[in-house]
Design a protein around this motif. Structure first.
Motif, PDB file in Angstrom:
ATOM      1  N   GLU A  33       0.834  -1.205   0.000  1.00  0.00           N
ATOM      2  CA  GLU A  33       0.000   0.000   0.000  1.00  0.00           C
ATOM      3  C   GLU A  33       0.874   1.263   0.000  1.00  0.00           C
ATOM      4  N   LEU A  34       1.943   1.241   0.776  1.00  0.00           N
ATOM      5  CA  LEU A  34       2.826   2.410   0.795  1.00  0.00           C
ATOM      6  C   LEU A  34       3.443   2.656  -0.570  1.00  0.00           C
ATOM      7  N   GLU A  35       3.813   1.589  -1.275  1.00  0.00           N
ATOM      8  CA  GLU A  35       4.382   1.734  -2.604  1.00  0.00           C
ATOM      9  C   GLU A  35       3.352   2.310  -3.579  1.00  0.00           C
ATOM     10  N   ARG A  36       2.113   1.871  -3.446  1.00  0.00           N
ATOM     11  CA  ARG A  36       1.049   2.408  -4.312  1.00  0.00           C
ATOM     12  C   ARG A  36       0.888   3.902  -4.078  1.00  0.00           C
ATOM     13  N   ARG A  37       0.904   4.316  -2.834  1.00  0.00           N
ATOM     14  CA  ARG A  37       0.765   5.737  -2.530  1.00  0.00           C
ATOM     15  C   ARG A  37       1.980   6.526  -3.025  1.00  0.00           C
ATOM     16  N   ARG A  38       3.150   5.925  -2.875  1.00  0.00           N
ATOM     17  CA  ARG A  38       4.363   6.625  -3.292  1.00  0.00           C
ATOM     18  C   ARG A  38       4.342   6.923  -4.788  1.00  0.00           C
ATOM     19  N   GLN A  39       3.854   5.980  -5.554  1.00  0.00           N
ATOM     20  CA  GLN A  39       3.852   6.151  -7.003  1.00  0.00           C
ATOM     21  C   GLN A  39       2.773   7.118  -7.477  1.00  0.00           C
ATOM     22  N   SER A  40       1.707   7.267  -6.678  1.00  0.00           N
ATOM     23  CA  SER A  40       0.582   8.088  -7.148  1.00  0.00           C
ATOM     24  C   SER A  40       0.504   9.460  -6.492  1.00  0.00           C
ATOM     25  N   GLY A  41       1.370   9.756  -5.520  1.00  0.00           N
ATOM     26  CA  GLY A  41       1.237  11.003  -4.778  1.00  0.00           C
ATOM     27  C   GLY A  41       2.145  12.117  -5.276  1.00  0.00           C
ATOM     28  N   ASP A  42       2.020  13.279  -4.634  1.00  0.00           N
ATOM     29  CA  ASP A  42       2.893  14.401  -4.969  1.00  0.00           C
ATOM     30  C   ASP A  42       4.263  14.188  -4.332  1.00  0.00           C
ATOM     31  N   LEU A  43       5.161  15.155  -4.513  1.00  0.00           N
ATOM     32  CA  LEU A  43       6.541  14.992  -4.072  1.00  0.00           C
ATOM     33  C   LEU A  43       6.619  14.776  -2.570  1.00  0.00           C
ATOM     34  N   ALA A  44       5.890  15.587  -1.803  1.00  0.00           N
ATOM     35  CA  ALA A  44       5.956  15.464  -0.343  1.00  0.00           C
ATOM     36  C   ALA A  44       5.465  14.086   0.111  1.00  0.00           C
ATOM     37  N   LEU A  45       4.364  13.635  -0.512  1.00  0.00           N
ATOM     38  CA  LEU A  45       3.826  12.322  -0.148  1.00  0.00           C
ATOM     39  C   LEU A  45       4.802  11.220  -0.540  1.00  0.00           C
ATOM     40  N   GLU A  83       7.994  11.366  -0.741  1.00  0.00           N
ATOM     41  CA  GLU A  83       9.127  11.345   0.185  1.00  0.00           C
ATOM     42  C   GLU A  83       8.727  10.698   1.516  1.00  0.00           C
ATOM     43  N   ARG A  84       7.514  11.024   1.994  1.00  0.00           N
ATOM     44  CA  ARG A  84       7.075  10.448   3.256  1.00  0.00           C
ATOM     45  C   ARG A  84       6.876   8.931   3.139  1.00  0.00           C
ATOM     46  N   MET A  85       6.284   8.508   2.011  1.00  0.00           N
ATOM     47  CA  MET A  85       6.072   7.081   1.804  1.00  0.00           C
ATOM     48  C   MET A  85       7.395   6.351   1.621  1.00  0.00           C
ATOM     49  N   ALA A  86       8.341   7.003   0.939  1.00  0.00           N
ATOM     50  CA  ALA A  86       9.648   6.377   0.743  1.00  0.00           C
ATOM     51  C   ALA A  86      10.334   6.148   2.088  1.00  0.00           C
ATOM     52  N   GLY A  87      10.217   7.119   2.996  1.00  0.00           N
ATOM     53  CA  GLY A  87      10.797   6.953   4.320  1.00  0.00           C
ATOM     54  C   GLY A  87      10.150   5.817   5.085  1.00  0.00           C
ATOM     55  N   ALA A  88       8.821   5.743   4.994  1.00  0.00           N
ATOM     56  CA  ALA A  88       8.112   4.661   5.680  1.00  0.00           C
ATOM     57  C   ALA A  88       8.469   3.307   5.079  1.00  0.00           C
ATOM     58  N   LEU A  89       8.605   3.269   3.747  1.00  0.00           N
ATOM     59  CA  LEU A  89       8.988   2.015   3.097  1.00  0.00           C
ATOM     60  C   LEU A  89      10.366   1.553   3.544  1.00  0.00           C
ATOM     61  N   GLU A  90      11.282   2.480   3.700  1.00  0.00           N
ATOM     62  CA  GLU A  90      12.618   2.104   4.160  1.00  0.00           C
ATOM     63  C   GLU A  90      12.547   1.528   5.576  1.00  0.00           C
ATOM     64  N   THR A  91      11.674   2.092   6.411  1.00  0.00           N
ATOM     65  CA  THR A  91      11.506   1.547   7.754  1.00  0.00           C
ATOM     66  C   THR A  91      10.932   0.134   7.688  1.00  0.00           C
ATOM     67  N   VAL A  92       9.978  -0.074   6.778  1.00  0.00           N
ATOM     68  CA  VAL A  92       9.406  -1.420   6.602  1.00  0.00           C
ATOM     69  C   VAL A  92      10.501  -2.406   6.214  1.00  0.00           C
ATOM     70  N   ARG A  93      11.358  -1.990   5.301  1.00  0.00           N
ATOM     71  CA  ARG A  93      12.434  -2.884   4.864  1.00  0.00           C
ATOM     72  C   ARG A  93      13.385  -3.196   6.023  1.00  0.00           C
ATOM     73  N   ARG A  94      13.674  -2.178   6.845  1.00  0.00           N
ATOM     74  CA  ARG A  94      14.543  -2.427   7.995  1.00  0.00           C
ATOM     75  C   ARG A  94      13.882  -3.423   8.957  1.00  0.00           C
ATOM     76  N   LEU A  95      12.578  -3.252   9.182  1.00  0.00           N
ATOM     77  CA  LEU A  95      11.859  -4.179  10.044  1.00  0.00           C
ATOM     78  C   LEU A  95      11.887  -5.586   9.468  1.00  0.00           C
ATOM     79  N   SER A  96      11.703  -5.672   8.155  1.00  0.00           N
ATOM     80  CA  SER A  96      11.719  -6.975   7.506  1.00  0.00           C
ATOM     81  C   SER A  96      13.077  -7.642   7.660  1.00  0.00           C
ATOM     82  N   ARG A  97      14.146  -6.845   7.481  1.00  0.00           N
ATOM     83  CA  ARG A  97      15.487  -7.396   7.655  1.00  0.00           C
ATOM     84  C   ARG A  97      15.720  -7.814   9.106  1.00  0.00           C
ATOM     85  N   ALA A  98      15.199  -7.019  10.029  1.00  0.00           N
ATOM     86  CA  ALA A  98      15.361  -7.361  11.447  1.00  0.00           C
ATOM     87  C   ALA A  98      14.674  -8.676  11.764  1.00  0.00           C
ATOM     88  N   ALA A  99      13.461  -8.873  11.224  1.00  0.00           N
ATOM     89  CA  ALA A  99      12.742 -10.130  11.448  1.00  0.00           C
ATOM     90  C   ALA A  99      13.498 -11.291  10.827  1.00  0.00           C
TER      91      ALA A  99
END
Length: 446
Positions: free
Chosen positions: A96-108, A110-126
Motif C-alpha cells: 500500500e505504501l508503494e502504491r501511494r508513493r507512485q501516485s502522490g505528490d513529491l511530499a507524499l 518522500e514520506r512514503m519512501a521513508g516509511a517504506l525504508e523503515t518497513v524494509r529495515r523491520l523486515s530485515r530485522a525479522a
C-alpha cells in the motif's frame, strides 16, 4: 452436490445471522481508544468463527479501515510462524505504501519512501532474528533474497545496525502503522489458532505481545478457548498442565473475550434444505429432527452430514428398477449419523445388526441394558439418546421401526464408502454390480 467447509467470503454471503453481531463488534473496534486491543473470538470447532471474521473484515474494509488476514496453521515450525506473521503484515503495508508513493505528490512520495525504508529495515530485522534461531527457508514477503543473505551474514556481526533495529522493532512498527493508517488503526485477523500445534499457537500469541504490541492495532483472534488454554497450560508444565495458569495467560493477553453468537438450527435448515438432492428427504421432519439431535446447530458438521447423505442416496439409486424407500433413506441417515458421531457403535452394528433393535426395545420398556450392550453404550456416550430420538414409537414423529439385519448390512456397506468420515471403518463386504444390485464378495459369510 458436495458442500465445502470454506468460510463465507463477505457480509453479503451471510446465511446465519452473523452480520448484525459483526456490525456491533466492528463499531467497537473502530471507536475504541488506547490501542492496541486484543479480541478473542471464541467458539467450538465448526461453529463459523472464520465466516464471522470474514463478515467483520468486509464491513471494516467497506469503512476504509485497513485489515490483514493471517492463517498461522499453514506454518509448522515455531520460528517460521512468528516470522510469517510479521512478514505478512509488513508485506501488506509495503504494497500500500508503494502504491501511494507512485501516485502522490513529491511530499507524499518522500514520506512514503521513508516509511517504506523503515518497513524494509523491520523486515530485515525479522529475517535476522529468524536466521539466528533457525536456518530454514524464509517466508516470502517484503524481505528479498539479498536481505536473507544479509541476515545470515549478521550471525557473525551481533553489533550491527540490524541488531539495533531488533531492539527498536516495536517503536518502528508503531511508526509505520501510524503512517500506513494515517493515524487510524490496523486490524489484524488471526484465524484458526486452535488448528495449530500447541507450541505454534502460543508462539503467535507471544509474537503479538513482543513485536507488535505498541502499535495502533486491533488483533482479532479466532480460537476454541479450551484448546488454546490447554496449549498455554502445557507451556508451563507439559507433564502436568497447569490449567489455572493457562487461563490466566489468555486472560492477560486478551483484552476482550467475544463469544461467537450461536447459529439457530432453523437458519441451518433454511440454508441447507435445498442442498439435499433427494426431494423426499429434504422436507422430512424426521430427517431434520435426527440432524439436530446428532449435530445440534454446528454448521460444519451438518454440512458434512448432508454431503454424506447425498452421496449415499445417489449410490442407493444406482439401480433404477429398485429405488430406495423413504424408510431405507431415513435409516441411511441414522446410520450415517452413527458413523460420524459413534463409529464404535457403527462397527458393532456390522457384526451384530440386532443391537439396534435391542436398544429400541430397552428404550420403549424403560429397562437397563445388560452385558455387551451396556458396555457398548458406555464406550459410546450419547448413542442411546440418538437412537431414542429416532425410535419408531416416539410420539409426534413417524420414524420407521429398526432396520432388519439385511437392511443394516446393505446400508453399512454403502456408508463405509460414502459416510463422510475420515476413519475407514470396516471394509465393505459387498459391492454394487454393473446392474445396480448388491452382490456378495467371494468368501463372505452371509
Amino acid at each position: 452436490m458436495l458442500l465445502t467447509d470454506n468460510p463465507i467470503p463477505d457480509a453479503d454471503g451471510d446465511r446465519f445471522g452473523f452480520r448484525a453481531h459483526a456490525e456491533v463488534l466492528c463499531s467497537a473496534i473502530t471507536t475504541t481508544e488506547g490501542l492496541p486491543l486484543t479480541i478473542g473470538v471464541f467458539g467450538p470447532w465448526g461453529m463459523g468463527k472464520s465466516s464471522f471474521m470474514k463478515v467483520c473484515q468486509d464491513l471494516l474494509n467497506k469503512s476504509d479501515v485497513p485489515t490483514v488476514w493471517f492463517n498461522p496453521w499453514k506454518y509448522d515450525r515455531k520460528d517460521e510462524i512468528w516470522h510469517a506473521l510479521i512478514q505478512s503484515v509488513l508485506t501488506e503495508i509495503a504494497q500500500e505504501l508503494e502504491r501511494r508513493r507512485q501516485s502522490g505528490d513529491l511530499a507524499l512520495r518522500e514520506r512514503m519512501a521513508g516509511a517504506l525504508e523503515t518497513v524494509r529495515r523491520l523486515s530485515r530485522a525479522a529475517a535476522w532474528l529468524l536466521a539466528r534461531r533457525a536456518a530454514g527457508p524464509l517466508t516470502a514477503g517484503a524481505v528479498t533474497a539479498d536481505d536473507v543473505n544479509a541476515a545470515q551474514a549478521a550471525l557473525t556481526e551481533p553489533g550491527t545496525e540490524t541488531y539495533q533495529h531488533v531492539n527498536h522493532f516495536e517503536q518502528d512498527f508503531k511508526d509505520v502503522v501510524g503512517t500506513y493508517t494515517g493515524g487510524g488503526r490496523l486490524v489484524l485477523f488471526v484465524d484458526d489458532l486452535d488448528r495449530c500445534t500447541p507450541d505454534a499457537a502460543i508462539t503467535v500469541l507471544d509474537s503479538l505481545k513482543l513485536f507488535l504490541g505498541e502499535a495502533s492495532c486491533v488483533f482479532v483472534l479466532a480460537m476454541d478457548y479450551h484448546v488454546v488454554a490447554e496449549a498455554a497450560a502445557r507451556r508451563f508444565n507439559n507433564e502436568k498442565p497447569d490449567e489455572a495458569r493457562g487461563r490466566q495467560y489468555l486472560e492477560k493477553l486478551i483484552n476482550f473475550p467475544y463469544h461467537l453468537p450461536g447459529v439457530s438450527f432453523e437458519a441451518i435448515v433454511r440454508h441447507l434444505q435445498g442442498k439435499i438432492t433427494d426431494t423426499g428427504l429434504s422436507g422430512s421432519r424426521e430427517l431434520w429432527e435426527l440432524t439436530e439431535v446428532a449435530f445440534e446447530a454446528n454448521p460444519r458438521r451438518v454440512r458434512r452430514f448432508v454431503n454424506g447423505l447425498n452421496l449415499t442416496a445417489m449410490t442407493l439409486r444406482l439401480n433404477p428398477d429398485d429405488p430406495p424407500s423413504h424408510r431405507l433413506l431415513l435409516h441411511a441417515g441414522t446410520l450415517l449419523a452413527l458413523r460420524m458421531k459413534h463409529p464404535g457403535f457403527f462397527t458393532a452394528l456390522q457384526s451384530d445388526p440386532d443391537v439396534w433393535r435391542r436398544y429400541d426395545d430397552a428404550e420403549f420398556a424403560k429397562t437397563e441394558l445388560s452385558g455387551q450392550d451396556m458396555a457398548l453404550a458406555a464406550e459410546n456416550p450419547g448413542v442411546r439418546r440418538l437412537l431414542a430420538a429416532v425410535a419408531h414409537r416416539r410420539g409426534g414423529f413417524e420414524f420407521p421401526d429398526p432396520p432388519t439385519p439385511t437392511e443394516i448390512r446393505l446400508l453399512t456397506q454403502v456408508l463405509t464408502v460414502t459416510g463422510g468420515t475420515m476413519n475407514g471403518g470396516v471394509a465393505p463386504s459387498a459391492v454394487f454390480t454393473s446392474e445396480g444390485t448388491v452382490g456378495e464378495r467371494p468368501g463372505h459369510d452371509a
